[in-house]
Design a protein around this motif. Structure first.
Motif, PDB file in Angstrom:
ATOM      1  N   ALA A   1       0.838  -1.216   0.000  1.00  0.00           N
ATOM      2  CA  ALA A   1       0.000   0.000   0.000  1.00  0.00           C
ATOM      3  C   ALA A   1       0.867   1.257   0.000  1.00  0.00           C
ATOM      4  N   PRO A   2       0.324   2.359  -0.556  1.00  0.00           N
ATOM      5  CA  PRO A   2       1.071   3.624  -0.487  1.00  0.00           C
ATOM      6  C   PRO A   2       1.280   4.060   0.968  1.00  0.00           C
ATOM      7  N   LEU A   3       2.402   4.713   1.216  1.00  0.00           N
ATOM      8  CA  LEU A   3       2.658   5.286   2.533  1.00  0.00           C
ATOM      9  C   LEU A   3       1.878   6.596   2.643  1.00  0.00           C
ATOM     10  N   ARG A   4       1.191   6.770   3.751  1.00  0.00           N
ATOM     11  CA  ARG A   4       0.469   8.030   3.996  1.00  0.00           C
ATOM     12  C   ARG A   4       1.186   8.783   5.111  1.00  0.00           C
ATOM     13  N   ALA A   5       2.020   9.731   4.697  1.00  0.00           N
ATOM     14  CA  ALA A   5       2.764  10.545   5.664  1.00  0.00           C
ATOM     15  C   ALA A   5       1.962  11.798   5.955  1.00  0.00           C
ATOM     16  N   ARG A   6       1.872  12.161   7.218  1.00  0.00           N
ATOM     17  CA  ARG A   6       1.069  13.350   7.514  1.00  0.00           C
ATOM     18  C   ARG A   6       1.623  14.167   8.674  1.00  0.00           C
ATOM     19  N   MET A   7       1.255  15.438   8.676  1.00  0.00           N
ATOM     20  CA  MET A   7       1.576  16.315   9.787  1.00  0.00           C
ATOM     21  C   MET A   7       0.357  16.441  10.691  1.00  0.00           C
ATOM     22  N   SER A   8       0.605  16.744  11.949  1.00  0.00           N
ATOM     23  CA  SER A   8      -0.473  16.969  12.913  1.00  0.00           C
ATOM     24  C   SER A   8      -1.109  18.331  12.674  1.00  0.00           C
ATOM     25  N   ARG A   9      -2.346  18.429  13.111  1.00  0.00           N
ATOM     26  CA  ARG A   9      -3.028  19.729  13.109  1.00  0.00           C
ATOM     27  C   ARG A   9      -3.191  20.260  14.529  1.00  0.00           C
ATOM     28  N   SER A  10      -3.017  19.376  15.517  1.00  0.00           N
ATOM     29  CA  SER A  10      -3.166  19.800  16.906  1.00  0.00           C
ATOM     30  C   SER A  10      -2.076  19.146  17.739  1.00  0.00           C
ATOM     31  N   SER A  11      -1.982  19.561  18.994  1.00  0.00           N
ATOM     32  CA  SER A  11      -0.846  19.183  19.836  1.00  0.00           C
ATOM     33  C   SER A  11      -1.360  18.890  21.242  1.00  0.00           C
ATOM     34  N   PRO A  12      -0.919  17.810  21.883  1.00  0.00           N
ATOM     35  CA  PRO A  12      -1.460  17.463  23.205  1.00  0.00           C
ATOM     36  C   PRO A  12      -1.336  18.625  24.193  1.00  0.00           C
ATOM     37  N   GLY A  13      -2.451  18.956  24.827  1.00  0.00           N
ATOM     38  CA  GLY A  13      -2.449  20.057  25.800  1.00  0.00           C
ATOM     39  C   GLY A  13      -2.864  21.382  25.204  1.00  0.00           C
TER      40      GLY A  13
ATOM     41  N   HIS B   1      19.770  26.770  20.257  1.00  0.00           N
ATOM     42  CA  HIS B   1      19.068  25.517  20.578  1.00  0.00           C
ATOM     43  C   HIS B   1      18.134  25.080  19.449  1.00  0.00           C
ATOM     44  N   ALA B   2      17.718  23.821  19.556  1.00  0.00           N
ATOM     45  CA  ALA B   2      16.567  23.341  18.784  1.00  0.00           C
ATOM     46  C   ALA B   2      15.528  22.952  19.822  1.00  0.00           C
ATOM     47  N   HIS B   3      14.385  23.590  19.747  1.00  0.00           N
ATOM     48  CA  HIS B   3      13.338  23.482  20.764  1.00  0.00           C
ATOM     49  C   HIS B   3      12.118  22.876  20.077  1.00  0.00           C
ATOM     50  N   MET B   4      11.853  21.612  20.398  1.00  0.00           N
ATOM     51  CA  MET B   4      10.887  20.879  19.582  1.00  0.00           C
ATOM     52  C   MET B   4       9.674  20.401  20.356  1.00  0.00           C
ATOM     53  N   ASN B   5       8.506  20.833  19.931  1.00  0.00           N
ATOM     54  CA  ASN B   5       7.272  20.143  20.290  1.00  0.00           C
ATOM     55  C   ASN B   5       6.990  19.233  19.097  1.00  0.00           C
ATOM     56  N   MET B   6       6.887  17.937  19.350  1.00  0.00           N
ATOM     57  CA  MET B   6       6.946  16.965  18.260  1.00  0.00           C
ATOM     58  C   MET B   6       5.873  17.154  17.187  1.00  0.00           C
TER      59      MET B   6
ATOM     60  N   GLN C   1       1.603   8.050  20.189  1.00  0.00           N
ATOM     61  CA  GLN C   1       1.044   8.895  21.253  1.00  0.00           C
ATOM     62  C   GLN C   1       2.147   9.342  22.219  1.00  0.00           C
ATOM     63  N   TYR C   2       3.004   8.418  22.601  1.00  0.00           N
ATOM     64  CA  TYR C   2       4.067   8.776  23.549  1.00  0.00           C
ATOM     65  C   TYR C   2       5.070   9.729  22.895  1.00  0.00           C
ATOM     66  N   PHE C   3       5.400   9.427  21.655  1.00  0.00           N
ATOM     67  CA  PHE C   3       6.388  10.263  20.940  1.00  0.00           C
ATOM     68  C   PHE C   3       5.905  11.710  20.828  1.00  0.00           C
ATOM     69  N   MET C   4       4.633  11.871  20.426  1.00  0.00           N
ATOM     70  CA  MET C   4       4.110  13.217  20.209  1.00  0.00           C
ATOM     71  C   MET C   4       3.957  13.994  21.512  1.00  0.00           C
ATOM     72  N   ASP C   5       3.937  13.276  22.625  1.00  0.00           N
ATOM     73  CA  ASP C   5       3.798  13.905  23.942  1.00  0.00           C
ATOM     74  C   ASP C   5       5.164  14.236  24.557  1.00  0.00           C
ATOM     75  N   SER C   6       6.245  14.061  23.788  1.00  0.00           N
ATOM     76  CA  SER C   6       7.598  14.137  24.351  1.00  0.00           C
ATOM     77  C   SER C   6       8.404  15.299  23.766  1.00  0.00           C
ATOM     78  N   PRO C   7       8.172  16.524  24.264  1.00  0.00           N
ATOM     79  CA  PRO C   7       8.941  17.657  23.745  1.00  0.00           C
ATOM     80  C   PRO C   7      10.423  17.454  24.018  1.00  0.00           C
ATOM     81  N   THR C   8      11.240  18.020  23.163  1.00  0.00           N
ATOM     82  CA  THR C   8      12.681  17.763  23.231  1.00  0.00           C
ATOM     83  C   THR C   8      13.459  19.063  23.057  1.00  0.00           C
ATOM     84  N   GLU C   9      14.369  19.289  23.974  1.00  0.00           N
ATOM     85  CA  GLU C   9      15.228  20.469  23.939  1.00  0.00           C
ATOM     86  C   GLU C   9      16.653  20.001  23.651  1.00  0.00           C
TER      87      GLU C   9
END
Ligand SMILES: [Zn+2]
Length: 613
Positions: free
Chosen positions: A45-57, A122-127, A175-183
């Motif tokens: 099947a084709p890969l469906r890559a996507r970006m989020s529209r919302s962010s936990p919290g 820095h690189a300040h990332m909300n996933m 779910q865990y990855f997207m909830d894990s901001p990284t500095e």
């Protein structure tokens, strides 16, 4: 002692390889980074890559796809593949050999609790703001490697699970990855352990990106220890933090935007105005820290239906931000008092929420539950058309904190001090929160509004009390009797200016023809009743030209006074109106202090005193 070693052969088809990300920062001064996402075992099947529209919290949509550019796709042999942009935030890649590598660049220059920002510091990332993911593979494990820019000593601060390589981390699922901001920066760390009320120690670390010394960070850590001990005393124990520790990601560098965001095993707090070099500055930092850490229980594990699992493709609506945010707001203030910091004080801090809700006419239009449901339009939401939220919305932080105050004092009042809001939070934790530990990234048993009502009935052993409280103050439009409740703790509540004439809170700007009204006029005010609203120009007040001084002088008149106004409407027509002043609804709270009875003092001490010591 016998040691039985059982060799279990690897079963490659049972565990597909993790989705692998490689993150590089070739030109941080230009505020973009490059991400390579490699997905194997795709089948046909084709890969469906996507970006989020919302962010936990966060509760509005943010369209994180807008900052992506230079996107390419390759197969497992490195051959470039065509792709289609099938939706605003989705790209489909077909014709692959079971493996797809998507490479893209993304711009970001907002270091806060929601977005992504990169610069030379820095690189300040909300996933969700930075990482594409794969539709249909949400339960695959994830592995991410950060490659700092050449010549930097950047390290990685995150709640992601560490590996032997200090730059490579894993997450068990999306779910865990997207909830894990990284500095990723040259930050300073301080680690400590605190034994919970149940005797079980929990591990913590501060990761601080700011112009400070190790000594400053260690001093802050001492204050945070006192705070987390007091927070755990509410619940009776710390949650089991999944990578083995809880991380305070504190970015107080110059180019951040003030924010605080809760996550399951970490918080990301940004504030360019915090100065950790001074005692005062370290105390100021505790305000957000106290709030965000309380979320480790309340919302991260005691979590309402509607936020679980978090839907990254749209707004997330829930009944209960008055509890998830409002009760957290209440405890953030209260626990600073209990820990001995008390910088706001119960009167200014907690009482202020009650008086704001008492006088706010918006609560007659939307209940606390409906305010919560409005969050997608209020929480950092942007649209270009005007709203009248200034008169129809009260923040669920304020409203919920006022409800928490009313409920805490009501439970103490009803049970003669035998129970309190702490017991309610603890029972919610035991009923709904603890089961969260079963699977990282997910909550076992999200609660409903009915669950909250039933749990209150259980705490006070009185269903009628719980029904009445929920019907009137949470799903209805009443406010608790704060004057009576606060009097039990030695505070008096009374009108601030009962003899002062009041027209309502009207936003005005001086215009060539008088005073122009700049925002919708709040309901239930003399100005609204007089027919004034947005864009009307008040030409005269009591026969004199309308000026800001003349409007301010209304406060020197009495309630009941009738003031003639001349108004020019949008259509140019000039009309006469009469403004009949009311009594100023502002309330104030006084501390009886030395005049308290022994009973009042005991009530207050039980409420505000430390539970951890
Ligand atoms: Zn919060």
């Amino acid at each position: 002692m016998w040691l039985l070693v059982v060799f279990v052969p690897a079963v490659p088809w049972a565990q597909p390889a993790p989705i692998a990300y490689q993150v590089t920062f070739p030109e941080p001064q230009h505020h973009w980074m490059q991400i390579e996402m490699t997905v194997t075992g795709l089948g046909g099947a084709p890969l469906r890559a996507r970006m989020s529209r919302s962010s936990p919290g966060r509760y509005a949509v943010h369209e994180f796809a807008k900052n992506i550019f230079a996107l390419d796709a390759f197969d497992g042999a490195g051959k470039k593949l065509p792709y289609t942009h099938t939706d605003v935030d989705e790209w489909q890649v077909g014709g692959h050999d079971g493996t797809v590598k998507v490479v893209y660049r993304i711009f970001g220059d907002l270091a806060d609790g929601t977005y992504f920002g990169v610069d030379t510091t820095h690189a300040h990332m909300n996933m969700p703001a930075a990482f594409m993911w794969v539709s249909g593979l949400e339960n695959r494990a994830i592995r991410v490697t950060f490659v700092p820019p050449d010549g930097t000593s950047w390290e990685v601060g995150t709640q992601l699970f560490p590996t032997a390589d200090p730059y490579t981390f894993t997450a068990p699922n999306l779910q865990y990855f997207m909830d894990s901001p990284t500095e990723v920066s040259a930050f300073i760390q301080s680690a400590f352990s605190v034994t919970g009320p149940d005797g079980v120690p929990a591990q913590f670390r501060l990761v601080v990106h700011a112009d400070v010394s190790q000594g400053d960070v260690d001093e802050l850590a001492k204050l945070v220890q006192r705070l987390v001990r007091e927070e755990a005393a509410v619940y009776g124990e710390f949650p089991k933090f999944e990578p083995g520790y809880y991380t305070f990601l504190l970015d107080y560098s110059a180019w951040t935007a003030g924010d605080g965001m809760e996550h399951r095993n970490s918080t990301l707090i940004t504030d360019p105005d915090i100065r950790l070099r001074t005692t005062e500055g370290r105390r100021a930092a505790l305000d957000t820290i106290a709030h965000e850490f309380f979320h480790a229980w309340n919302v991260e594990r005691i979590r309402p239906v509607g936020l679980e699992p978090f839907d990254l493709t749209k707004e997330n609506i829930t009944c209960c931000l008055w509890l998830a945010e409002g009760f957290t707001q209440y405890y953030g203030v209260l626990l600073q008092d209990r820990a001995g910091f008390g910088q706001m004080g119960p009167v200014a801090g907690l009482g202020g929420y009650a008086t704001a809700v008492m006088r706010g006419s918006a609560r007659r239009l939307r209940s606390a539950v409906q305010m919560s449901e409005y969050a997608p339009f209020a929480d950092a939401a942007t649209s270009i058309d005007p709203t009248d939220s200034n008169r129809t919305f009260i923040s669920y932080y304020t409203y919920g904190a006022a409800i928490a105050l009313g409920l805490d004092l009501s439970i103490r009042d009803k049970t003669a001090g035998a129970a309190s809001l702490d017991d309610y939070m603890r029972l919610l934790w035991q009923r709904f929160g603890k089961s969260a530990e079963m699977r990282a990234g997910y909550v076992g048993r999200p609660y409903s509004l009915k669950d909250l009502r039933d749990t209150l009935a259980e705490v006070v052993k009185d269903k009628a009390f719980a029904d009445d409280f929920f019907d009137r103050f949470i799903e209805g439009h009443d406010v608790a009797d704060y004057a009576r409740l606060l009097e039990r703790a030695g505070y008096t509540v009374h009108p601030r200016n009962p003899d002062v004439g009041w027209a309502g809170s009207v936003q005005l700007r001086t215009d060539s023809g008088g005073l122009q009204i700049m925002a919708p006029v709040p309901f239930d005010t003399p100005a609204y009743d007089a027919g004034l609203d947005l864009d009307d120009v008040i030409a005269t007040i009591d026969g004199q030209p309308a000026t800001e001084a003349a409007w301010a002088a209304l406060s020197r008149r009495k309630p009941g006074d009738a003031v003639p106004l001349t108004i020019r409407r949008r259509d140019g027509k000039v009309v006469q109106r009469t403004l009949t002043l009311k009594s100023d609804p502002a309330m104030t709270i006084d501390d009886l202090a030395g005049a308290m009875s022994a009973e009042q003092k005991a009530f207050r001490d039980a409420w505000l005193g430390s539970r951890a010591r």
